[in-house]
Design a protein around this motif. Structure first.
Motif, PDB file in Angstrom:
ATOM      1  N   THR A   3       0.832  -1.198   0.000  1.00 41.18           N
ATOM      2  CA  THR A   3       0.000   0.000   0.000  1.00 41.18           C
ATOM      3  C   THR A   3       0.870   1.252   0.000  1.00 41.18           C
ATOM      4  N   TYR A   4       1.918   1.256   0.809  1.00 41.47           N
ATOM      5  CA  TYR A   4       2.827   2.407   0.842  1.00 41.47           C
ATOM      6  C   TYR A   4       3.506   2.613  -0.514  1.00 41.47           C
ATOM      7  N   LEU A   5       3.894   1.528  -1.137  1.00 40.18           N
ATOM      8  CA  LEU A   5       4.525   1.608  -2.453  1.00 40.18           C
ATOM      9  C   LEU A   5       3.542   2.187  -3.479  1.00 40.18           C
ATOM     10  N   TYR A   6       2.298   1.743  -3.413  1.00 40.77           N
ATOM     11  CA  TYR A   6       1.275   2.244  -4.332  1.00 40.77           C
ATOM     12  C   TYR A   6       1.109   3.755  -4.182  1.00 40.77           C
ATOM     13  N   TRP A   7       0.927   4.237  -2.936  1.00 40.82           N
ATOM     14  CA  TRP A   7       0.716   5.664  -2.726  1.00 40.82           C
ATOM     15  C   TRP A   7       1.978   6.463  -3.032  1.00 40.82           C
ATOM     16  N   PHE A   8       3.163   5.875  -2.847  1.00 41.46           N
ATOM     17  CA  PHE A   8       4.401   6.541  -3.232  1.00 41.46           C
ATOM     18  C   PHE A   8       4.445   6.739  -4.750  1.00 41.46           C
ATOM     19  N   LEU A   9       4.075   5.697  -5.496  1.00 40.32           N
ATOM     20  CA  LEU A   9       4.063   5.813  -6.955  1.00 40.32           C
ATOM     21  C   LEU A   9       3.019   6.827  -7.434  1.00 40.32           C
ATOM     22  N   VAL A  10       1.875   6.891  -6.759  1.00 32.60           N
ATOM     23  CA  VAL A  10       0.863   7.898  -7.103  1.00 32.60           C
ATOM     24  C   VAL A  10       1.424   9.297  -6.865  1.00 32.60           C
ATOM     25  N   ALA A  11       2.107   9.486  -5.736  1.00 33.63           N
ATOM     26  CA  ALA A  11       2.708  10.794  -5.439  1.00 33.63           C
ATOM     27  C   ALA A  11       3.765  11.162  -6.480  1.00 33.63           C
ATOM     28  N   ILE A  15       3.573  14.494  -8.787  1.00 36.00           N
ATOM     29  CA  ILE A  15       4.679  15.466  -8.796  1.00 36.00           C
ATOM     30  C   ILE A  15       5.301  15.561 -10.184  1.00 36.00           C
ATOM     31  N   ALA A  16       5.436  14.442 -10.871  1.00 31.43           N
ATOM     32  CA  ALA A  16       5.993  14.457 -12.232  1.00 31.43           C
ATOM     33  C   ALA A  16       5.115  15.265 -13.175  1.00 31.43           C
ATOM     34  N   ALA A  17       3.803  15.157 -13.035  1.00 29.22           N
ATOM     35  CA  ALA A  17       2.896  15.942 -13.874  1.00 29.22           C
ATOM     36  C   ALA A  17       3.037  17.428 -13.571  1.00 29.22           C
ATOM     37  N   ALA A  31      -1.345  21.131 -16.077  1.00 27.20           N
ATOM     38  CA  ALA A  31      -0.570  20.334 -15.119  1.00 27.20           C
ATOM     39  C   ALA A  31      -1.404  20.019 -13.879  1.00 27.20           C
ATOM     40  N   VAL A  32      -2.101  21.021 -13.379  1.00 24.20           N
ATOM     41  CA  VAL A  32      -2.942  20.807 -12.186  1.00 24.20           C
ATOM     42  C   VAL A  32      -4.110  19.887 -12.523  1.00 24.20           C
ATOM     43  N   ILE A  33      -4.708  20.066 -13.674  1.00 25.80           N
ATOM     44  CA  ILE A  33      -5.828  19.203 -14.074  1.00 25.80           C
ATOM     45  C   ILE A  33      -5.374  17.750 -14.204  1.00 25.80           C
ATOM     46  N   ILE A  34      -4.239  17.528 -14.843  1.00 29.51           N
ATOM     47  CA  ILE A  34      -3.726  16.158 -14.994  1.00 29.51           C
ATOM     48  C   ILE A  34      -3.352  15.562 -13.640  1.00 29.51           C
ATOM     49  N   ALA A  35      -2.754  16.369 -12.762  1.00 30.47           N
ATOM     50  CA  ALA A  35      -2.391  15.882 -11.425  1.00 30.47           C
ATOM     51  C   ALA A  35      -3.634  15.491 -10.620  1.00 30.47           C
ATOM     52  N   VAL A  36      -4.676  16.298 -10.706  1.00 32.13           N
ATOM     53  CA  VAL A  36      -5.924  15.982  -9.991  1.00 32.13           C
ATOM     54  C   VAL A  36      -6.561  14.716 -10.566  1.00 32.13           C
ATOM     55  N   ILE A  37      -6.536  14.564 -11.875  1.00 33.52           N
ATOM     56  CA  ILE A  37      -7.103  13.360 -12.501  1.00 33.52           C
ATOM     57  C   ILE A  37      -6.323  12.120 -12.064  1.00 33.52           C
ATOM     58  N   ILE A  38      -4.992  12.207 -12.044  1.00 35.01           N
ATOM     59  CA  ILE A  38      -4.173  11.069 -11.588  1.00 35.01           C
ATOM     60  C   ILE A  38      -4.519  10.714 -10.149  1.00 35.01           C
ATOM     61  N   TRP A  39      -4.600  11.717  -9.284  1.00 37.06           N
ATOM     62  CA  TRP A  39      -4.911  11.471  -7.869  1.00 37.06           C
ATOM     63  C   TRP A  39      -6.311  10.876  -7.708  1.00 37.06           C
ATOM     64  N   LEU A  40      -7.295  11.415  -8.443  1.00 32.98           N
ATOM     65  CA  LEU A  40      -8.670  10.932  -8.335  1.00 32.98           C
ATOM     66  C   LEU A  40      -8.802   9.494  -8.833  1.00 32.98           C
ATOM     67  N   VAL A  41      -8.214   9.199  -9.983  1.00 30.71           N
ATOM     68  CA  VAL A  41      -8.272   7.833 -10.528  1.00 30.71           C
ATOM     69  C   VAL A  41      -7.569   6.856  -9.591  1.00 30.71           C
ATOM     70  N   ALA A  42      -6.412   7.242  -9.062  1.00 33.32           N
ATOM     71  CA  ALA A  42      -5.674   6.364  -8.151  1.00 33.32           C
ATOM     72  C   ALA A  42      -6.455   6.107  -6.865  1.00 33.32           C
ATOM     73  N   THR A  43      -7.102   7.123  -6.337  1.00 31.98           N
ATOM     74  CA  THR A  43      -7.887   6.967  -5.116  1.00 31.98           C
ATOM     75  C   THR A  43      -9.095   6.067  -5.351  1.00 31.98           C
ATOM     76  N   LEU A  44      -9.816   6.305  -6.432  1.00 33.14           N
ATOM     77  CA  LEU A  44     -10.977   5.464  -6.743  1.00 33.14           C
ATOM     78  C   LEU A  44     -10.554   4.021  -7.022  1.00 33.14           C
ATOM     79  N   ALA A  45      -9.455   3.842  -7.730  1.00 33.70           N
ATOM     80  CA  ALA A  45      -8.970   2.480  -8.007  1.00 33.70           C
ATOM     81  C   ALA A  45      -8.599   1.772  -6.718  1.00 33.70           C
ATOM     82  N   TYR A  46      -8.003   2.489  -5.784  1.00 32.82           N
ATOM     83  CA  TYR A  46      -7.624   1.868  -4.513  1.00 32.82           C
ATOM     84  C   TYR A  46      -8.861   1.425  -3.729  1.00 32.82           C
TER      85      TYR A  46
END
Length: 130
Positions: A3-11, A15-17, A31-46
């Motif tokens: 789980t920690y590895l997953y959230w580290f990769l999401v972070a 940050i890369a975006a 950049a902010v829109i893509i970062a929010v989409i990555i965070w939202l998709v990762a959270t919902l997938a989790y």
């Protein structure tokens, strides 16, 4: 640990975006829109898919609260869903509850007149041989 590895990769992806598109290209709005989409998709997938998979297959951690006045009897896995069995002494029922992905489609099976804690008193006592 997984789980920690997953959230580290999401972070790292977020940050890369922000750095790659926002700081280097100077386009902060995309950049902010893509970062929010990555965070939202990762959270919902989790919460809707990966949480129980991580716990079952890779030894993650998950917390479940047993309702007040219930006694926990058993827990088992069916595919990637966790089933919990509790006993409610007030109604004399055994309740199987399913914790499915995202806790959206939870199954529930109620066994009426279930008295697992009183099962000891049902067998007659055999006197000891003298």
């Amino acid at each position: 640990m997984v789980t920690y590895l997953y959230w580290f990769l999401v972070a790292v992806l977020v940050i890369a975006a922000l750095v790659g598109i926002g700081a280097r290209a100077g386009k902060w709005k995309p950049a902010v829109i893509i970062a929010v989409i990555i965070w939202l998709v990762a959270t919902l997938a989790y919460y809707f898919w990966l949480q129980q998979v991580f716990v079952k297959r890779f030894g993650g951690t998950m917390s479940i609260t047993i309702p007040e006045e219930h006694y926990h009897l058993n827990a088992t896995w069916k595919d990637d869903n966790l089933w919990i069995e509790d006993y409610d002494p007030a109604t004399n029922e055994c309740i199987f509850r399913e914790y499915s992905r995202g806790n959206m489609l939870q199954g529930k099976v109620v066994l009426k007149n279930c008295n697992p804690l009183g099962a000891r008193g049902m067998a007659p006592l055999v006197p000891a041989a003298e």
